[in-house]
Design a protein around this motif. Sequence first.
Motif, mmCIF file in Angstrom:
data_model
loop_
_atom_site.group_PDB
_atom_site.id
_atom_site.type_symbol
_atom_site.label_atom_id
_atom_site.label_comp_id
_atom_site.label_asym_id
_atom_site.label_seq_id
_atom_site.Cartn_x
_atom_site.Cartn_y
_atom_site.Cartn_z
ATOM 1 N N LYS A 66 0.954 -4.312 -10.108
ATOM 2 C CA LYS A 66 1.776 -5.495 -10.352
ATOM 3 C C LYS A 66 2.176 -6.183 -9.050
ATOM 4 O O LYS A 66 2.329 -7.406 -9.011
ATOM 5 C CB LYS A 66 3.014 -5.109 -11.167
ATOM 6 N N VAL A 67 2.362 -5.410 -7.991
ATOM 7 C CA VAL A 67 2.636 -6.011 -6.683
ATOM 8 C C VAL A 67 1.445 -6.850 -6.238
ATOM 9 O O VAL A 67 1.603 -7.983 -5.762
ATOM 10 C CB VAL A 67 2.965 -4.916 -5.651
ATOM 11 N N LYS A 119 0.809 -1.223 0.000
ATOM 12 C CA LYS A 119 0.000 0.000 0.000
ATOM 13 C C LYS A 119 0.844 1.275 0.000
ATOM 14 O O LYS A 119 0.305 2.381 -0.114
ATOM 15 C CB LYS A 119 -0.965 0.004 1.178
ATOM 16 N N TYR A 120 2.178 1.128 0.129
ATOM 17 C CA TYR A 120 3.058 2.298 0.117
ATOM 18 C C TYR A 120 3.807 2.452 -1.207
ATOM 19 O O TYR A 120 4.525 3.429 -1.403
ATOM 20 C CB TYR A 120 4.075 2.201 1.261
ATOM 21 N N VAL A 121 3.641 1.496 -2.099
ATOM 22 C CA VAL A 121 4.279 1.567 -3.416
ATOM 23 C C VAL A 121 3.656 2.725 -4.198
ATOM 24 O O VAL A 121 2.459 2.996 -4.071
ATOM 25 C CB VAL A 121 4.064 0.230 -4.162
ATOM 26 N N ILE A 152 -6.147 -16.953 0.419
ATOM 27 C CA ILE A 152 -6.291 -16.769 -1.027
ATOM 28 C C ILE A 152 -7.354 -15.719 -1.320
ATOM 29 O O ILE A 152 -7.172 -14.839 -2.173
ATOM 30 C CB ILE A 152 -6.639 -18.103 -1.704
ATOM 31 N N ALA A 153 -8.471 -15.793 -0.590
ATOM 32 C CA ALA A 153 -9.557 -14.837 -0.790
ATOM 33 C C ALA A 153 -9.122 -13.420 -0.400
ATOM 34 O O ALA A 153 -9.504 -12.434 -1.055
ATOM 35 C CB ALA A 153 -10.775 -15.261 0.020
ATOM 36 N N ARG A 154 -8.305 -13.304 0.648
ATOM 37 C CA ARG A 154 -7.848 -11.975 1.098
ATOM 38 C C ARG A 154 -6.995 -11.308 0.028
ATOM 39 O O ARG A 154 -7.196 -10.127 -0.283
ATOM 40 C CB ARG A 154 -7.053 -12.115 2.403
ATOM 41 N N GLN A 155 -6.060 -12.058 -0.558
ATOM 42 C CA GLN A 155 -5.236 -11.470 -1.612
ATOM 43 C C GLN A 155 -6.071 -11.159 -2.847
ATOM 44 O O GLN A 155 -5.833 -10.161 -3.538
ATOM 45 C CB GLN A 155 -4.086 -12.412 -1.969
ATOM 46 N N GLY A 156 -7.078 -11.988 -3.127
ATOM 47 C CA GLY A 156 -7.970 -11.726 -4.252
ATOM 48 C C GLY A 156 -8.771 -10.453 -4.064
ATOM 49 O O GLY A 156 -8.960 -9.681 -5.009
ATOM 50 N N ARG A 157 -9.247 -10.220 -2.826
ATOM 51 C CA ARG A 157 -10.009 -8.992 -2.552
ATOM 52 C C ARG A 157 -9.135 -7.751 -2.723
ATOM 53 O O ARG A 157 -9.587 -6.733 -3.273
ATOM 54 C CB ARG A 157 -10.582 -9.038 -1.137
ATOM 55 N N LYS A 158 -7.899 -7.820 -2.261
ATOM 56 C CA LYS A 158 -7.003 -6.666 -2.386
ATOM 57 C C LYS A 158 -6.663 -6.396 -3.848
ATOM 58 O O LYS A 158 -6.548 -5.234 -4.262
ATOM 59 C CB LYS A 158 -5.733 -6.900 -1.568
ATOM 60 N N LEU A 159 -6.518 -7.459 -4.615
ATOM 61 C CA LEU A 159 -6.299 -7.283 -6.050
ATOM 62 C C LEU A 159 -7.524 -6.637 -6.682
ATOM 63 O O LEU A 159 -7.400 -5.713 -7.501
ATOM 64 C CB LEU A 159 -6.005 -8.630 -6.708
ATOM 65 N N ASP A 160 -8.701 -7.103 -6.315
ATOM 66 C CA ASP A 160 -9.944 -6.529 -6.834
ATOM 67 C C ASP A 160 -10.017 -5.030 -6.566
ATOM 68 O O ASP A 160 -10.369 -4.240 -7.443
ATOM 69 C CB ASP A 160 -11.148 -7.209 -6.164
ATOM 70 N N GLN A 161 -9.709 -4.647 -5.333
ATOM 71 C CA GLN A 161 -9.788 -3.234 -4.948
ATOM 72 C C GLN A 161 -8.859 -2.375 -5.793
ATOM 73 O O GLN A 161 -9.219 -1.271 -6.226
ATOM 74 C CB GLN A 161 -9.458 -3.081 -3.462
ATOM 75 N N GLU A 162 -7.654 -2.893 -6.032
ATOM 76 C CA GLU A 162 -6.688 -2.126 -6.821
ATOM 77 C C GLU A 162 -7.096 -2.062 -8.283
ATOM 78 O O GLU A 162 -6.947 -1.027 -8.943
ATOM 79 C CB GLU A 162 -5.291 -2.740 -6.674
#
Length: 559
Positions: A194-195, A184-186, A213-223
């Motif tokens: 890409k991160v 979140k600081y990139v 797996i779902a947590r990383q998927g949600r963060k990808l979705d948000q971005e």
Amino acid sequence: MASSLNNRVSLAGYFFRTVKRHVMIAVAPLRLQLWRLSSRAPSALVAAPTDLRAVDPYVAQELVQGRLFLAGKILETGGVSPFLLDPPSSAFEERLHAFGWLRHVRASRSEEAGNRARLHVAEWMSLHGRTIRGTAWSPELSAQRLTSWLSHSPVILQKADANFYRRFLRCIGLHVGYLDLIAKYVPDGEVRLKVRIALAMASISMPNSASKIARQGRKLDQEMERQILPDGGHVSRNPRVMLELLLDLLPLRQSYINLGHDVPAGLVPAIDRMFPAIRFFRHQDGDLALFNGTTATLANELASVLRYDETSGRPSRSLPDISYHRLAVGDTIVIVDTGKPASIELSRSAHCGCLSFELSSGRYRFIVNSGFPQYASAAFKRVSRTTAAHSTVTIADRSSARISHSRFLGPVIVSGISETEVDRRIDEKRADILIASHDGYGSLGYVHQRELELNEAGTKIRGRDWIRIDEKRQPEPAEAVCRFHVHPLIELSQEDEETVLMQAPDGTAWAFSAPARQVTIAEDVFMADVSGIRPSLQIEVAFELPATTEIRWLLEQRS
């Protein structure tokens, strides 16, 4: 006055966000040491996502001979680790640490090349895998390396012993932990996304709980929801970025499906939005338009992405969220930039090319922008961002925006265009008309307005560049130059003082004319060629302000 105040406030906010980002990324390794005390390395790898990028067996052959061919340079290792040698360029160093070159090894199926690749991975882990610092651990390279290692783990781990396998898994875990801490600081834009892609890919490539797996998927979705806009464009306004992201997102989507995991809700819709947008920027020769940092595009990479396109939609007339317009009839295509960066953070790679356009006809590009030189020096990269490197009007030899040269702030745009206006319509003769303006030269007392009209047959483009005088300011006398950069494959010949003929290798020809104006042919450079910077030509029409505030010109196809 209000615009200047808003700009100072934005810069101040960006300064403090930059300070915070530097601090948080700097302390991440210390935080990671504490994380490592309470975390285990992954126990195994369960998947290796596909790599859709173009491959060259020659690179693998050279690797076996102790030569690394990257970023247009060759490094002779002489039996020494390439990570101990001085790199021939900064671009070479970045690509070396990113390990994208592993795809050439995987495609070659050479046991010798595989052994050499595994050796270089072992060398990297010994030299850089324990301490997070320096170029090797920049957020962008860390994300690219993690993606490359996961995608090409079959090559890296083939015939590897148990000790190497454990070290490799620990290093994968270190990458995941580090990227998770700093994500979140990139800096905003492509690198941050890409991160998130790399972290999502790692979450399904290793044994993980469904919740992780779902947590990383949600963060990808948000971005993705934030960066892939409703019109399918990326917030950077760089067409090439969309291609790069699709090259990662498509294998990620397929990996979710193949492994039986729930695909993140926003992944498929984002991909489906991006396909028509990337087709929007595709010229008749199959390459992408050269706006905002786009460089040469390998035809097979673009083709490998577009074969997954199931939307079957024709490119739209405009991409309103990222402010581009496309005028197209038959085999004539005109693509115009009518926008500005969405924020200071997102201007790090933006170009000063508002109101520039590109023209392709038949199988060739005729009018282009100079493009971004992928492997050139910093000086050439700076020049590529100037207004003079784009097919538009330059006033007083200045760009329509000012780019910072501060090492701390980075190469962001700190002032320039604050307002753009766009009007698009079809007239009674079925001609497609675009009228747009920007105030990037407001400090000199001028507003640039450009009008483009493509006739119904697609054989004539009427242009008008009007430099309006800002009533609130006293205009400064200055020379204006209207430039039309010509693709290197096009031959130019001067027919008379007012006319230049442009001819493609297949005989397709367009004439440029500017009534009552001196039209000249000048030397130029084309910066977006796969072979590097190459000489080219440009058409110029100069005029003095404020004595002359309007020029009209015509592009007409010759039979």
